[in-house]
Design a protein around this motif. Sequence first.
Motif, mmCIF file in Angstrom:
data_model
loop_
_atom_site.group_PDB
_atom_site.id
_atom_site.type_symbol
_atom_site.label_atom_id
_atom_site.label_comp_id
_atom_site.label_asym_id
_atom_site.label_seq_id
_atom_site.Cartn_x
_atom_site.Cartn_y
_atom_site.Cartn_z
ATOM 1 N N PHE A 19 16.732 -0.720 17.280
ATOM 2 C CA PHE A 19 15.783 -1.044 18.732
ATOM 3 C C PHE A 19 15.885 0.009 19.482
ATOM 4 O O PHE A 19 14.561 0.509 19.922
ATOM 5 C CB PHE A 19 16.973 -1.984 19.603
ATOM 6 C CG PHE A 19 16.693 -3.593 18.412
ATOM 7 C CD1 PHE A 19 15.101 -4.023 18.732
ATOM 8 C CD2 PHE A 19 17.954 -3.720 17.818
ATOM 9 C CE1 PHE A 19 15.633 -5.563 17.880
ATOM 10 C CE2 PHE A 19 17.484 -4.704 17.135
ATOM 11 C CZ PHE A 19 17.065 -6.277 16.851
ATOM 12 N N ARG A 23 11.817 2.095 19.834
ATOM 13 C CA ARG A 23 11.721 2.497 21.613
ATOM 14 C C ARG A 23 10.765 4.200 21.721
ATOM 15 O O ARG A 23 10.055 4.760 22.469
ATOM 16 C CB ARG A 23 12.563 2.337 22.477
ATOM 17 C CG ARG A 23 13.063 0.783 22.627
ATOM 18 C CD ARG A 23 13.421 0.457 24.025
ATOM 19 N NE ARG A 23 14.461 0.584 23.775
ATOM 20 C CZ ARG A 23 15.408 0.040 23.199
ATOM 21 N NH1 ARG A 23 15.409 -1.487 22.815
ATOM 22 N NH2 ARG A 23 17.484 0.494 23.929
ATOM 23 N N ASP A 45 12.161 -10.616 15.927
ATOM 24 C CA ASP A 45 12.373 -10.451 17.266
ATOM 25 C C ASP A 45 11.651 -8.810 17.139
ATOM 26 O O ASP A 45 10.742 -8.014 17.787
ATOM 27 C CB ASP A 45 13.617 -10.723 17.593
ATOM 28 C CG ASP A 45 13.875 -10.081 18.898
ATOM 29 O OD1 ASP A 45 12.992 -10.049 19.498
ATOM 30 O OD2 ASP A 45 15.375 -9.274 18.822
ATOM 31 N N PHE A 46 12.462 -8.158 16.645
ATOM 32 C CA PHE A 46 12.093 -6.602 16.452
ATOM 33 C C PHE A 46 10.837 -6.759 16.413
ATOM 34 O O PHE A 46 10.239 -5.707 16.369
ATOM 35 C CB PHE A 46 12.667 -6.453 15.489
ATOM 36 C CG PHE A 46 12.884 -4.294 14.901
ATOM 37 C CD1 PHE A 46 14.012 -4.126 15.684
ATOM 38 C CD2 PHE A 46 11.746 -3.722 13.996
ATOM 39 C CE1 PHE A 46 13.577 -2.042 15.675
ATOM 40 C CE2 PHE A 46 11.739 -1.875 13.866
ATOM 41 C CZ PHE A 46 12.447 -1.481 14.556
ATOM 42 N N ASP A 48 8.353 -8.561 16.656
ATOM 43 C CA ASP A 48 7.355 -9.230 17.638
ATOM 44 C C ASP A 48 7.711 -7.703 19.150
ATOM 45 O O ASP A 48 6.515 -7.509 19.535
ATOM 46 C CB ASP A 48 7.618 -9.565 18.902
ATOM 47 C CG ASP A 48 7.742 -11.386 17.787
ATOM 48 O OD1 ASP A 48 6.499 -11.108 16.927
ATOM 49 O OD2 ASP A 48 7.890 -12.520 17.404
ATOM 50 N N ARG A 49 8.778 -7.203 18.585
ATOM 51 C CA ARG A 49 8.654 -6.336 20.318
ATOM 52 C C ARG A 49 8.223 -4.614 20.060
ATOM 53 O O ARG A 49 7.322 -4.326 20.538
ATOM 54 C CB ARG A 49 10.488 -5.747 20.615
ATOM 55 C CG ARG A 49 11.395 -6.702 20.671
ATOM 56 C CD ARG A 49 12.404 -6.256 21.283
ATOM 57 N NE ARG A 49 13.646 -7.503 21.238
ATOM 58 C CZ ARG A 49 14.769 -7.025 21.534
ATOM 59 N NH1 ARG A 49 14.687 -6.056 22.009
ATOM 60 N NH2 ARG A 49 16.393 -8.158 21.478
ATOM 61 N N PHE A 50 7.896 -4.366 18.525
ATOM 62 C CA PHE A 50 7.718 -2.867 18.201
ATOM 63 C C PHE A 50 6.207 -3.227 17.484
ATOM 64 O O PHE A 50 5.669 -1.678 17.331
ATOM 65 C CB PHE A 50 8.907 -1.685 18.151
ATOM 66 C CG PHE A 50 9.945 -2.091 18.255
ATOM 67 C CD1 PHE A 50 9.969 -1.526 19.690
ATOM 68 C CD2 PHE A 50 11.030 -3.153 18.245
ATOM 69 C CE1 PHE A 50 11.367 -1.459 20.200
ATOM 70 C CE2 PHE A 50 12.312 -2.926 18.850
ATOM 71 C CZ PHE A 50 11.699 -2.045 20.246
#
Length: 319
Positions: A19, A23, A45-46, A48-50
Amino acid sequence: MIPSPLRIAFAGLAHSHPFTDARNARRLGAEVVAVCDADADAATDFADRFGARVVGSPAALITHRPDVLVATPRPDEIVPLLRAVAQSGAVMPVFFNKVVAATDAQLTAWESALDDVRAPVGTASVLRFAPALTRFAGDLAEQEIIGVRVHAQHDNAGFQLPGRAWQDDPVQGGGTLVTVGVHAWEMIDRIVPGARFDPASGWSRRSTGATTRSEDAAGVDGLLRRAEGGQPIPVQVTITGLSGPDRYSADVLTARGLHTVELDVGAANEQLGFAGLVRALLEEAPSERVPAPWAEARAVVANTIRAAGFVRDAQESGE
């Protein structure tokens, strides 16, 4: 200058490092293209974040033709991942976040699987890329080193969480002596590159009321032997997973005096090497190279395993 946009993919989300890596990759202009993990919710989840795509297997991940692959699998997923890379014939750099092997058996399996991989493969603790440690090692490069003392402290409470308890298991993930200890041996390898550790004495303990399955404090003393020979260097290593802030420090005695470095844990992304790792990955990838290639990284992994095994054997025998 980092060529961009580079395409980066992630295989495995076994702990928090990918994670942070994602970033940093995006801050540097890279595109996170795909992710796979046995935990579908974590992968989603990963993604969706990136802005990545979730795929079902390492083989499917490789079809997205990333410029670099960052791997953070659980130990039992490492060899299948290497086999997938080998079968694909891919040559993109592959970097494994620690830990790639916690026991001699895992190290043998890792190296056997590596034999068929064409891609450059590297692995390291992020501390290898810590700027203060890099400067410190550079300042010592021409000096006669007489002795080394290192302390690595990282609260092991996170390794005991349900999804990460394998890290606290001495057999599966290595426990404190490996999961925290690898940072100590990485620091030592920056100071005395490629040296083999020969242990002489060691100790470990679990404090009253400690919940760890491994140890919350340990130490080992011995000698560092350079491949090119010369006088062995006494080394003393303390590894702790006690509650409280992280601490990574080294004292090095040379013919010119005592030299000390302590990394700034309050600025972890830059000062503990997280940002430097991804920067190095993206700089090396266009040339199909990887930072900390296995030929250089092996000494750290082998020393970590050797030290942990020695301490635990000594503890069991009551020495």
